[in-house]
Design a protein around this motif. Structure first.
Motif: not given
Length: 73
Positions: A48-57
Motif C-alpha cells: 500500500a505504501l509502495w503503490w502510494g509512492f508510485v502514484v505520488v511520483w
C-alpha cells in the motif's frame, strides 16, 4: 529542479520508476523471504505504501513535466 531541461527531467523521472521497482524487487526477493512474509498479509502495508509512492511520483512527474514543456512554448 527549476533550471533543468524537460528531457533531462524526464530521464530522471523514468530512472525514479526503476529505483522504485528495484526497491520493490529487493524487498520481495530478499527481505520478505528472510522474514517469511511472502504469501501472507503481513506485507500488505508495504505494498500500500509502495503503490502510494508510485502514484505520488507519477503525479509529481507529470505535473512538473507539463509545466516545463508549456513554459518552453
Amino acid at each position: 529542479m527549476k533550471n533543468i531541461k524537460p528531457f533531462h527531467f524526464f530521464l530522471i523521472w523514468v530512472f525514479g520508476f526503476f529505483v522504485l521497482l528495484s526497491f520493490d524487487l529487493f524487498m520481495e526477493g530478499i527481505v520478505f523471504e528472510l522474514l517469511e512474509w511472502n504469501g501472507t498479509t503481513k506485507n500488505d502495508w508495504f505494498f500500500a505504501l509502495w503503490w502510494g509512492f508510485v502514484v505520488v511520483w507519477f503525479i509529481f512527474g507529470t505535473k512538473t513535466l507539463h509545466e516545463k514543456v508549456t513554459k518552453k512554448l
